[in-house]
Design a protein around this motif. Structure first.
Motif, PDB file in Angstrom:
ATOM      1  N   UNK A 171       0.804  -1.203  -0.049  1.00 42.36           N
ATOM      2  CA  UNK A 171      -0.310   0.026  -0.105  1.00 42.36           C
ATOM      3  C   UNK A 171       0.841   1.145   0.130  1.00 42.36           C
ATOM      4  N   UNK A 172       1.876   1.477   0.746  1.00 41.58           N
ATOM      5  CA  UNK A 172       2.785   2.436   0.855  1.00 41.58           C
ATOM      6  C   UNK A 172       3.472   2.590  -0.596  1.00 41.58           C
ATOM      7  N   UNK A 173       4.146   1.518  -1.269  1.00 39.74           N
ATOM      8  CA  UNK A 173       4.378   1.838  -2.478  1.00 39.74           C
ATOM      9  C   UNK A 173       3.534   2.491  -3.427  1.00 39.74           C
ATOM     10  N   UNK A 203      -8.889   3.581   8.382  1.00 42.77           N
ATOM     11  CA  UNK A 203      -8.507   2.001   8.657  1.00 42.77           C
ATOM     12  C   UNK A 203      -8.063   1.329   7.213  1.00 42.77           C
ATOM     13  N   UNK A 204      -7.248   0.268   7.462  1.00 48.26           N
ATOM     14  CA  UNK A 204      -6.804  -0.517   6.229  1.00 48.26           C
ATOM     15  C   UNK A 204      -7.265  -1.761   6.356  1.00 48.26           C
ATOM     16  N   UNK A 205      -8.137  -2.279   5.383  1.00 51.88           N
ATOM     17  CA  UNK A 205      -8.608  -3.841   5.565  1.00 51.88           C
ATOM     18  C   UNK A 205      -8.054  -4.568   4.615  1.00 51.88           C
ATOM     19  N   UNK A 206      -7.174  -5.832   5.156  1.00 45.53           N
ATOM     20  CA  UNK A 206      -6.353  -6.551   4.535  1.00 45.53           C
ATOM     21  C   UNK A 206      -7.116  -7.489   3.338  1.00 45.53           C
ATOM     22  N   UNK A 207      -8.720  -7.798   3.947  1.00 39.81           N
ATOM     23  CA  UNK A 207      -9.492  -8.639   3.330  1.00 39.81           C
ATOM     24  C   UNK A 207     -10.352  -7.858   2.304  1.00 39.81           C
ATOM     25  N   UNK A 208     -11.403  -8.459   1.911  1.00 42.23           N
ATOM     26  CA  UNK A 208     -12.334  -8.019   0.936  1.00 42.23           C
ATOM     27  C   UNK A 208     -13.515  -7.087   1.242  1.00 42.23           C
ATOM     28  N   UNK A 209     -14.373  -6.758   0.143  1.00 41.02           N
ATOM     29  CA  UNK A 209     -15.543  -5.862   0.324  1.00 41.02           C
ATOM     30  C   UNK A 209     -16.513  -6.551   1.331  1.00 41.02           C
ATOM     31  N   UNK A 210     -16.867  -7.955   0.603  1.00 41.49           N
ATOM     32  CA  UNK A 210     -17.943  -8.975   1.094  1.00 41.49           C
ATOM     33  C   UNK A 210     -17.802  -8.888   2.881  1.00 41.49           C
ATOM     34  N   UNK A 211     -16.560  -9.138   3.190  1.00 39.46           N
ATOM     35  CA  UNK A 211     -16.265  -9.420   4.637  1.00 39.46           C
ATOM     36  C   UNK A 211     -16.300  -7.958   5.228  1.00 39.46           C
ATOM     37  N   UNK A 269     -11.675   8.478   8.836  1.00 41.86           N
ATOM     38  CA  UNK A 269     -11.758   9.389   7.759  1.00 41.86           C
ATOM     39  C   UNK A 269     -12.015   8.724   6.427  1.00 41.86           C
ATOM     40  N   UNK A 270     -11.741   7.520   6.685  1.00 40.44           N
ATOM     41  CA  UNK A 270     -12.009   6.417   5.287  1.00 40.44           C
ATOM     42  C   UNK A 270     -11.643   5.136   5.710  1.00 40.44           C
ATOM     43  N   UNK A 271     -12.128   4.334   4.665  1.00 40.10           N
ATOM     44  CA  UNK A 271     -11.600   2.809   5.016  1.00 40.10           C
ATOM     45  C   UNK A 271     -10.893   2.481   3.726  1.00 40.10           C
ATOM     46  N   UNK A 272      -9.798   2.080   3.803  1.00 42.21           N
ATOM     47  CA  UNK A 272      -9.036   1.635   2.605  1.00 42.21           C
ATOM     48  C   UNK A 272      -8.950   0.055   2.627  1.00 42.21           C
ATOM     49  N   UNK A 273      -9.219  -0.738   1.262  1.00 44.95           N
ATOM     50  CA  UNK A 273      -9.472  -1.932   1.230  1.00 44.95           C
ATOM     51  C   UNK A 273      -8.671  -2.665   0.174  1.00 44.95           C
ATOM     52  N   UNK A 274      -8.130  -3.689   0.650  1.00 44.38           N
ATOM     53  CA  UNK A 274      -7.287  -4.538  -0.367  1.00 44.38           C
ATOM     54  C   UNK A 274      -8.150  -5.077  -1.386  1.00 44.38           C
ATOM     55  N   UNK A 275      -8.916  -4.698  -2.029  1.00 44.28           N
ATOM     56  CA  UNK A 275     -10.194  -5.411  -2.820  1.00 44.28           C
ATOM     57  C   UNK A 275     -10.188  -4.732  -4.194  1.00 44.28           C
ATOM     58  N   UNK A 276     -10.971  -5.527  -5.200  1.00 45.72           N
ATOM     59  CA  UNK A 276     -10.923  -5.247  -6.481  1.00 45.72           C
ATOM     60  C   UNK A 276     -12.481  -4.835  -6.641  1.00 45.72           C
ATOM     61  N   UNK A 277     -12.804  -3.621  -7.084  1.00 41.17           N
ATOM     62  CA  UNK A 277     -13.965  -3.241  -6.954  1.00 41.17           C
ATOM     63  C   UNK A 277     -15.038  -3.845  -7.964  1.00 41.17           C
ATOM     64  N   UNK A 278     -14.527  -3.995  -8.951  1.00 45.10           N
ATOM     65  CA  UNK A 278     -15.281  -4.916 -10.034  1.00 45.10           C
ATOM     66  C   UNK A 278     -15.882  -6.404  -9.803  1.00 45.10           C
ATOM     67  N   UNK A 321     -23.321   7.434   9.128  1.00 45.00           N
ATOM     68  CA  UNK A 321     -23.140   7.789   7.886  1.00 45.00           C
ATOM     69  C   UNK A 321     -21.904   6.543   7.395  1.00 45.00           C
ATOM     70  N   UNK A 322     -22.069   6.159   6.232  1.00 45.66           N
ATOM     71  CA  UNK A 322     -20.604   5.257   5.979  1.00 45.66           C
ATOM     72  C   UNK A 322     -19.344   6.196   5.548  1.00 45.66           C
ATOM     73  N   UNK A 323     -18.161   6.000   6.064  1.00 42.97           N
ATOM     74  CA  UNK A 323     -17.213   6.499   5.711  1.00 42.97           C
ATOM     75  C   UNK A 323     -16.790   6.353   4.270  1.00 42.97           C
ATOM     76  N   UNK A 324     -16.298   6.989   3.651  1.00 46.79           N
ATOM     77  CA  UNK A 324     -15.526   6.862   2.167  1.00 46.79           C
ATOM     78  C   UNK A 324     -14.857   5.358   2.233  1.00 46.79           C
ATOM     79  N   UNK A 325     -15.043   4.422   0.972  1.00 49.03           N
ATOM     80  CA  UNK A 325     -14.372   3.375   0.756  1.00 49.03           C
ATOM     81  C   UNK A 325     -13.405   3.632  -0.208  1.00 49.03           C
ATOM     82  N   UNK A 326     -12.268   3.179  -0.304  1.00 45.99           N
ATOM     83  CA  UNK A 326     -11.378   3.251  -1.185  1.00 45.99           C
ATOM     84  C   UNK A 326     -10.544   1.746  -1.558  1.00 45.99           C
TER      85      UNK A 326
END
Length: 392
Positions: free
Chosen positions: A22-24, A136-144, A208-217, A236-241
């Motif tokens: 993620x840092x890269x 927050x950084x979520x190392x899993x997917x959007x379903x979880x 401020x937001x949730x960053x997810x290691x996921x593929x949107x499609x 309210x739902x935080x922004x999802x990236x």
């Protein structure tokens, strides 16, 4: 002062690798930034990360690794639930050092944001008290993530633990699921780990937001449900990236040119193309001694070539395992008599840890048996290696 992003992974190799990737990614979009990754000594055995950190530091000079002081950790068993519980509690114990680190970094740079791992939840109040935008950084997917964010609603809708319910749960954005099939940490509301999950789900909506290691499609329904506020009806739902897949692009995990090639890779060099099954079960995954023997019998009877990563079995409260024993299990005691000798022509057993990305990208590997952790799934898909799942 230089703009700086601080990233705070939970202890352990798998979450550290995701944070580094993620840092890269951040630096590709903001090359003028500097990145500080806060490192803590794991309160449980996950294998050494020293060579990996040394390799990343040499490769990316704009990365700084800030090591927090070691703290005493209470004894615990090595069961998966106890390890997850300790992952949360650990950050309350080390928060005073984390606070000092943020202050030190902010005095020498313009600290733009903190991105912290899910398990670092109890550090959220530290960063926000200092006025630092916190993601927050979520190392899993959007379903979880959808199921996790909906947990407070489910908690209020039922009075019993999910393990006691013969109900189908309807969670926005994901298929219906039997209550008893919810993730293990969520099954029993009397356990501390359930409490920690519930509190984290509530607090994440304040970020401020949730960053997810996921593929949107791949998970559009879950993403839409989260963004529309269906999973967080009371907040309210935080922004999802979505930033996935975060998979190491450099397959060398051995720690740079000064570190010798891992012996399992040398063994793979001598095996036919696509002939080896690779078995490994995560940085904290463990099987009982009886299960290890059964796996060994199955491998021997199968006749297939195999590369198998063996970790010491989990312990109970009456039998503690030292870190050294967890990394260097006694194969003679754990595996059937004569197994190593009988399979030496077609099998290789590694104690504790193997360079997974390098192994999966090796031409000799034709199959991957795993617990299907999110990182492992992405790494195997990118390497084009078929996956077979084995649960613990």
């Amino acid at each position: 002062m230089k703009d700086t992003i601080v990233l705070y992974p939970s202890p352990g190799r798998s979450h550290l690798v995701s944070i580094v990737e993620l840092a890269k990614l951040i630096l590709t979009h903001h090359p003028s930034f500097s990145v500080t990754i806060i490192i803590t000594d794991a309160p449980f055995e996950t294998g050494s990360t020293a060579s990996y950190i040394a390799s990343v530091s040499a490769e990316t000079p704009s990365f700084t690794f800030h090591h927090l002081p070691t703290i005493p950790i209470p004894n615990t068993s090595s069961s998966i639930l106890d390890i997850k519980t300790l992952s949360f509690e650990f950050h309350t114990l080390i928060n005073h050092h984390f606070h000092d680190a943020l202050l030190s970094i902010s005095q020498s740079s313009n600290l733009k944001a903190l991105i912290m791992d899910f398990f670092c939840n109890y550090s959220f109040e530290v960063s926000t008290s200092l006025g630092i935008p916190t993601y927050y950084f979520i190392t899993g997917g959007l379903t979880g993530l959808a199921a996790f964010l909906y947990l407070p609603t489910l908690h209020n809708n039922f009075t019993k633990s999910f393990k006691e319910l013969d109900e189908i749960l309807y969670i926005p954005g994901i298929p219906p699921i039997p209550a008893k099939n919810m993730p293990v940490p969520m099954l029993d509301r009397s356990l501390k780990i359930y409490k920690y999950f519930l509190e984290t789900a509530i607090q994440m909506t304040k970020s401020t937001g949730i960053i997810v290691n996921a593929i949107e499609t791949l998970e559009q329904k879950a993403l839409k449900a989260i963004q529309n506020g269906e999973c967080t009806p009371d907040h309210p739902a935080p922004p999802i990236y979505c930033v996935g897949p975060l998979v190491p692009t450099d397959v060398s995990e051995s720690g740079g040119a000064n570190i010798s090639k891992h012996e399992c890779l040398t063994w793979l060099d001598s095996q036919p193309s696509r002939s080896v099954v690779f078995l490994t079960f995560g940085s904290i995954g463990r099987f009982s001694a009886k299960q290890l023997k059964e796996i060994a019998i199955g491998l021997e009877n199968s006749g297939v070539r195999f590369l198998w990563v063996v970790r010491a079995p989990p312990t109970d409260e009456s039998e503690k395992t030292t870190a050294a024993a967890a990394v260097e299990p006694s194969l003679d005691l754990l595996l059937p008599d004569g197994f190593m000798e009988r399979t030496k022509e077609r099998g290789f057993v590694v104690k504790g840890w193997a360079p997974q990305v390098e192994v999966l990208n090796h031409d000799s590997v034709g199959g991957f048996v795993t617990t299907c952790g999110w990182n492992s799934m992405f790494e195997s898909l990118r390497a084009g290696v078929p996956i077979g799942r084995m649960g613990r």
